[in-house]
Design a protein around this motif. Structure first.
Motif, PDB file in Angstrom:
ATOM      1  N   GLU A   1       0.701  -1.182   0.075  1.00  0.00           N
ATOM      2  CA  GLU A   1      -0.084  -0.016  -0.019  1.00  0.00           C
ATOM      3  C   GLU A   1       0.858   1.341  -0.110  1.00  0.00           C
ATOM      4  O   GLU A   1       1.863   1.306   0.608  1.00  0.00           O
ATOM      5  CB  GLU A   1      -0.867   0.026   1.220  1.00  0.00           C
TER       6      GLU A   1
ATOM      7  N   ASP B   1     -13.046   3.238   3.691  1.00  0.00           N
ATOM      8  CA  ASP B   1     -13.495   2.323   2.458  1.00  0.00           C
ATOM      9  C   ASP B   1     -15.136   2.428   2.633  1.00  0.00           C
ATOM     10  O   ASP B   1     -15.708   2.406   1.492  1.00  0.00           O
ATOM     11  CB  ASP B   1     -13.062   0.948   2.421  1.00  0.00           C
ATOM     12  N   ARG B   2     -15.796   2.345   3.962  1.00  0.00           N
ATOM     13  CA  ARG B   2     -17.026   2.272   3.979  1.00  0.00           C
ATOM     14  C   ARG B   2     -18.006   3.539   3.266  1.00  0.00           C
ATOM     15  O   ARG B   2     -18.779   3.466   2.727  1.00  0.00           O
ATOM     16  CB  ARG B   2     -17.378   2.044   5.466  1.00  0.00           C
TER      17      ARG B   2
ATOM     18  N   ASP C   1      -9.006   2.898   7.833  1.00  0.00           N
ATOM     19  CA  ASP C   1      -9.030   2.157   6.417  1.00  0.00           C
ATOM     20  C   ASP C   1     -10.332   1.769   6.193  1.00  0.00           C
ATOM     21  O   ASP C   1     -11.037   2.064   5.164  1.00  0.00           O
ATOM     22  CB  ASP C   1      -7.886   1.123   6.432  1.00  0.00           C
ATOM     23  N   LEU C   2     -10.837   1.086   7.085  1.00  0.00           N
ATOM     24  CA  LEU C   2     -12.223   0.316   7.102  1.00  0.00           C
ATOM     25  C   LEU C   2     -13.552   1.655   6.715  1.00  0.00           C
ATOM     26  O   LEU C   2     -14.460   1.677   6.067  1.00  0.00           O
ATOM     27  CB  LEU C   2     -12.737  -0.449   8.182  1.00  0.00           C
TER      28      LEU C   2
ATOM     29  N   HIS D   1     -17.569   5.095  -0.834  1.00  0.00           N
ATOM     30  CA  HIS D   1     -18.259   4.541  -1.795  1.00  0.00           C
ATOM     31  C   HIS D   1     -19.782   4.988  -1.780  1.00  0.00           C
ATOM     32  O   HIS D   1     -20.725   4.433  -2.487  1.00  0.00           O
ATOM     33  CB  HIS D   1     -18.064   2.978  -1.873  1.00  0.00           C
TER      34      HIS D   1
END
Length: 51
Positions: free
Chosen positions: A5, A46-47, A42-43, A50
């Protein structure tokens, strides 16, 4: 193949309560607390990226 990453180093102020929580979880799981915090962020990103 696993790709590495692209990471950036930052400084952030967190509450003592949050740090204590992650350090306690770190001791239980053996996962470094900073890695845990990174994963949570990060989660979250990402959630909500989007939508």
């Amino acid at each position: 193949m696993i790709t590495k990453e692209d990471n950036s180093k930052v400084t952030i102020l967190l509450s003592k309560k949050s740090i204590s929580f992650f350090k306690a979880q770190s001791k239980k799981s053996g996962v470094p607390y900073q890695s845990m915090i990174k994963k949570v962020l990060d989660l979250y990103a990402d959630r909500f990226a989007h939508k």
